[in-house]
Scaffold this motif. Structure first.
Motif, PDB file in Angstrom:
ATOM      1  N   MET A 119      16.832   6.211 -29.570  1.00 41.95           N
ATOM      2  CA  MET A 119      17.103   5.278 -28.434  1.00 41.95           C
ATOM      3  C   MET A 119      18.203   5.461 -27.671  1.00 41.95           C
ATOM      4  O   MET A 119      19.301   5.709 -28.362  1.00 41.95           O
ATOM      5  CB  MET A 119      17.022   3.750 -29.056  1.00 41.95           C
ATOM      6  CG  MET A 119      15.467   3.790 -29.850  1.00 41.95           C
ATOM      7  SD  MET A 119      14.289   3.429 -28.548  1.00 41.95           S
ATOM      8  CE  MET A 119      15.016   1.801 -27.953  1.00 41.95           C
ATOM      9  N   PRO A 120      18.356   5.043 -26.575  1.00 40.21           N
ATOM     10  CA  PRO A 120      19.757   5.274 -25.780  1.00 40.21           C
ATOM     11  C   PRO A 120      20.526   4.164 -26.139  1.00 40.21           C
ATOM     12  O   PRO A 120      20.068   3.201 -26.456  1.00 40.21           O
ATOM     13  CB  PRO A 120      19.254   5.199 -24.264  1.00 40.21           C
ATOM     14  CG  PRO A 120      17.930   4.540 -24.240  1.00 40.21           C
ATOM     15  CD  PRO A 120      17.467   4.870 -25.646  1.00 40.21           C
ATOM     16  N   ALA A 121      22.003   4.649 -26.283  1.00 41.40           N
ATOM     17  CA  ALA A 121      22.820   3.623 -26.729  1.00 41.40           C
ATOM     18  C   ALA A 121      23.127   2.670 -25.596  1.00 41.40           C
ATOM     19  O   ALA A 121      23.371   1.273 -26.030  1.00 41.40           O
ATOM     20  CB  ALA A 121      24.311   4.477 -27.180  1.00 41.40           C
ATOM     21  N   CYS A 140       5.603   7.426 -21.641  1.00 40.19           N
ATOM     22  CA  CYS A 140       5.103   9.120 -21.347  1.00 40.19           C
ATOM     23  C   CYS A 140       6.417  10.008 -21.349  1.00 40.19           C
ATOM     24  O   CYS A 140       6.066  10.942 -22.138  1.00 40.19           O
ATOM     25  CB  CYS A 140       4.471   9.074 -19.678  1.00 40.19           C
ATOM     26  SG  CYS A 140       2.911   8.638 -19.655  1.00 40.19           S
ATOM     27  N   HIS A 141       7.716   9.407 -20.945  1.00 40.02           N
ATOM     28  CA  HIS A 141       8.690  10.088 -21.003  1.00 40.02           C
ATOM     29  C   HIS A 141       9.497   9.992 -22.334  1.00 40.02           C
ATOM     30  O   HIS A 141      10.674  10.603 -22.371  1.00 40.02           O
ATOM     31  CB  HIS A 141       9.464   9.845 -19.757  1.00 40.02           C
ATOM     32  CG  HIS A 141       8.700  10.432 -18.425  1.00 40.02           C
ATOM     33  ND1 HIS A 141       8.666  11.813 -18.110  1.00 40.02           N
ATOM     34  CD2 HIS A 141       8.216   9.821 -17.506  1.00 40.02           C
ATOM     35  CE1 HIS A 141       8.010  11.871 -17.104  1.00 40.02           C
ATOM     36  NE2 HIS A 141       7.540  10.654 -16.796  1.00 40.02           N
ATOM     37  N   GLY A 142       9.386   9.129 -23.190  1.00 38.19           N
ATOM     38  CA  GLY A 142       9.952   8.876 -24.450  1.00 38.19           C
ATOM     39  C   GLY A 142      10.861   7.647 -24.060  1.00 38.19           C
ATOM     40  O   GLY A 142      11.543   7.322 -23.179  1.00 38.19           O
ATOM     41  N   ALA A 143      11.305   6.944 -25.321  1.00 42.15           N
ATOM     42  CA  ALA A 143      12.291   5.916 -25.239  1.00 42.15           C
ATOM     43  C   ALA A 143      13.430   6.280 -24.878  1.00 42.15           C
ATOM     44  O   ALA A 143      14.307   5.388 -24.091  1.00 42.15           O
ATOM     45  CB  ALA A 143      12.262   5.084 -26.560  1.00 42.15           C
ATOM     46  N   ASN A 144      14.028   7.563 -25.256  1.00 45.72           N
ATOM     47  CA  ASN A 144      15.347   8.023 -24.588  1.00 45.72           C
ATOM     48  C   ASN A 144      15.187   8.728 -23.456  1.00 45.72           C
ATOM     49  O   ASN A 144      16.080   9.426 -23.156  1.00 45.72           O
ATOM     50  CB  ASN A 144      16.141   8.915 -25.602  1.00 45.72           C
ATOM     51  CG  ASN A 144      15.194  10.167 -26.259  1.00 45.72           C
ATOM     52  OD1 ASN A 144      14.230  10.387 -25.721  1.00 45.72           O
ATOM     53  ND2 ASN A 144      16.000  10.832 -27.112  1.00 45.72           N
ATOM     54  N   LEU A 208      21.937   8.616 -19.027  1.00 47.20           N
ATOM     55  CA  LEU A 208      21.471   8.634 -20.451  1.00 47.20           C
ATOM     56  C   LEU A 208      21.906  10.091 -20.863  1.00 47.20           C
ATOM     57  O   LEU A 208      21.948  11.007 -20.133  1.00 47.20           O
ATOM     58  CB  LEU A 208      20.021   8.392 -20.629  1.00 47.20           C
ATOM     59  CG  LEU A 208      19.579   7.137 -20.134  1.00 47.20           C
ATOM     60  CD1 LEU A 208      18.015   7.068 -20.217  1.00 47.20           C
ATOM     61  CD2 LEU A 208      20.176   6.100 -21.044  1.00 47.20           C
ATOM     62  N   PRO A 209      22.184  10.123 -22.104  1.00 44.23           N
ATOM     63  CA  PRO A 209      22.487  11.525 -22.660  1.00 44.23           C
ATOM     64  C   PRO A 209      21.524  12.386 -22.766  1.00 44.23           C
ATOM     65  O   PRO A 209      20.061  12.087 -22.481  1.00 44.23           O
ATOM     66  CB  PRO A 209      22.714  11.122 -24.341  1.00 44.23           C
ATOM     67  CG  PRO A 209      23.233   9.640 -24.306  1.00 44.23           C
ATOM     68  CD  PRO A 209      22.285   8.999 -23.195  1.00 44.23           C
ATOM     69  N   SER A 210      21.644  13.785 -22.552  1.00 45.57           N
ATOM     70  CA  SER A 210      20.833  14.458 -22.000  1.00 45.57           C
ATOM     71  C   SER A 210      20.765  15.840 -22.674  1.00 45.57           C
ATOM     72  O   SER A 210      21.896  16.550 -23.021  1.00 45.57           O
ATOM     73  CB  SER A 210      21.111  14.935 -20.373  1.00 45.57           C
ATOM     74  OG  SER A 210      20.151  15.770 -20.021  1.00 45.57           O
ATOM     75  N   ASP A 211      19.623  16.678 -22.980  1.00 47.55           N
ATOM     76  CA  ASP A 211      19.516  18.051 -23.202  1.00 47.55           C
ATOM     77  C   ASP A 211      19.738  18.931 -21.768  1.00 47.55           C
ATOM     78  O   ASP A 211      19.737  20.235 -22.057  1.00 47.55           O
ATOM     79  CB  ASP A 211      18.085  18.250 -23.410  1.00 47.55           C
ATOM     80  CG  ASP A 211      17.837  17.813 -24.901  1.00 47.55           C
ATOM     81  OD1 ASP A 211      18.760  17.591 -25.980  1.00 47.55           O
ATOM     82  OD2 ASP A 211      16.620  17.439 -25.264  1.00 47.55           O
ATOM     83  N   LEU A 212      19.559  18.222 -20.830  1.00 50.66           N
ATOM     84  CA  LEU A 212      19.653  19.151 -19.278  1.00 50.66           C
ATOM     85  C   LEU A 212      21.194  19.576 -19.080  1.00 50.66           C
ATOM     86  O   LEU A 212      22.035  18.813 -19.182  1.00 50.66           O
ATOM     87  CB  LEU A 212      19.107  18.314 -18.357  1.00 50.66           C
ATOM     88  CG  LEU A 212      17.698  17.797 -18.656  1.00 50.66           C
ATOM     89  CD1 LEU A 212      17.159  17.113 -17.338  1.00 50.66           C
ATOM     90  CD2 LEU A 212      16.776  19.002 -18.790  1.00 50.66           C
ATOM     91  N   LYS A 213      21.229  20.608 -18.493  1.00 43.64           N
ATOM     92  CA  LYS A 213      22.553  21.133 -18.194  1.00 43.64           C
ATOM     93  C   LYS A 213      22.452  22.363 -17.103  1.00 43.64           C
ATOM     94  O   LYS A 213      21.439  22.861 -16.790  1.00 43.64           O
ATOM     95  CB  LYS A 213      23.352  21.559 -19.313  1.00 43.64           C
ATOM     96  CG  LYS A 213      22.711  22.702 -20.062  1.00 43.64           C
ATOM     97  CD  LYS A 213      23.474  23.102 -21.381  1.00 43.64           C
ATOM     98  CE  LYS A 213      23.096  21.972 -22.462  1.00 43.64           C
ATOM     99  NZ  LYS A 213      23.574  22.238 -23.778  1.00 43.64           N
TER     100      LYS A 213
END
Length: 221
Positions: A119-121, A140-144, A208-213
């Motif tokens: 969950m996003p902080a 569809c895209h997830g809670a975070n 939001l915090p991400s895996d993307l970079k």
């Protein structure tokens, strides 16, 4: 409700067919690293901007899900995503090329053992929460917004807000040969909102915090 069910059912059937085909071709990340010459000029430069159909930062694709990258490239290749430059690139790629590039970028910059919170902080304000609930985006895209329920759906968290806005607006475009995205489900969702509301949604998700970079890579090798 019946219309939405029909759209969802159609999407599941289409994905099942695509997924079955995709499973026949295994991507090789090392091979993908030798095939990305047409990618790095935009996606390998931090802050690089596109000017079509408006000025916006090109999306971060390192750390994105492999199945989504492959799905997006297939959509550009078929013309379901109408972007002249991306279609020009995608049409030169074989099925194996697409699988290899998807494997390469999904693994690029990934740090083992690092996992985003479920969950996003930072919660959205009341207005944005209502907007997100209107189309039930998290379903569809997830809670975070980084754990989509289907691997062919994108991770959204942390993506450039201006890109997210351009992408969302594209689903609302009709009968334009150069701009737009043919996806019945996303079109029905995006059309519920004004562009100002889509901008609010994009602004929150991008924070939001991400895996993307972006993993910088020289154009000259």
């Amino acid at each position: 409700m019946n219309k939405l069910f029909t759209l969802l059912f159609s999407a599941v059937v289409a994905f099942a067919a695509t997924s079955s085909h995709a499973q026949e071709i295994k991507g090789d990340a090392a091979a993908g690293g030798t095939k990305n010459a047409m990618c790095i000029g935009c996606h390998g430069i931090a802050g690089y901007q596109s000017t079509f159909p408006e000025v916006y930062k090109v999306p971060m694709i390192s750390g994105q899900g492999a199945a989504y990258i492959a799905s997006a490239l297939h959509s550009y290749k078929k013309g379901d995503r109408k972007h002249p430059t991306m279609r020009g690139v995608a049409t030169t790629l074989s099925e194996q090329d697409i699988a290899d590039l998807a494997a390469y970028y999904s693994a690029r910059g990934v740090v083992d053992g690092v996992e985003l919170p479920a969950m996003p902080a930072m919660q959205a304000n009341t207005q944005v929460q209502a907007l997100l609930a209107k189309a039930n985006c998290a379903s569809c895209h997830g809670a975070n917004f980084s754990k989509p329920i289907d691997p062919s759906y994108p991770k959204l968290a942390g993506q450039h807000s201006d890109y997210l806005l351009v992408a969302l607006k594209a689903y609302k475009v009709e009968n334009n040969p150069n701009v737009g995205r043919n996806n019945a489900i996303m079109a029905s969702m995006a059309k519920q909102y004004t562009n100002a509301e889509l901008k609010q949604i994009a602004g929150y998700i991008s924070s939001l915090p991400s895996d993307l970079k972006v993993v910088p890579q020289s154009r000259f090798r």
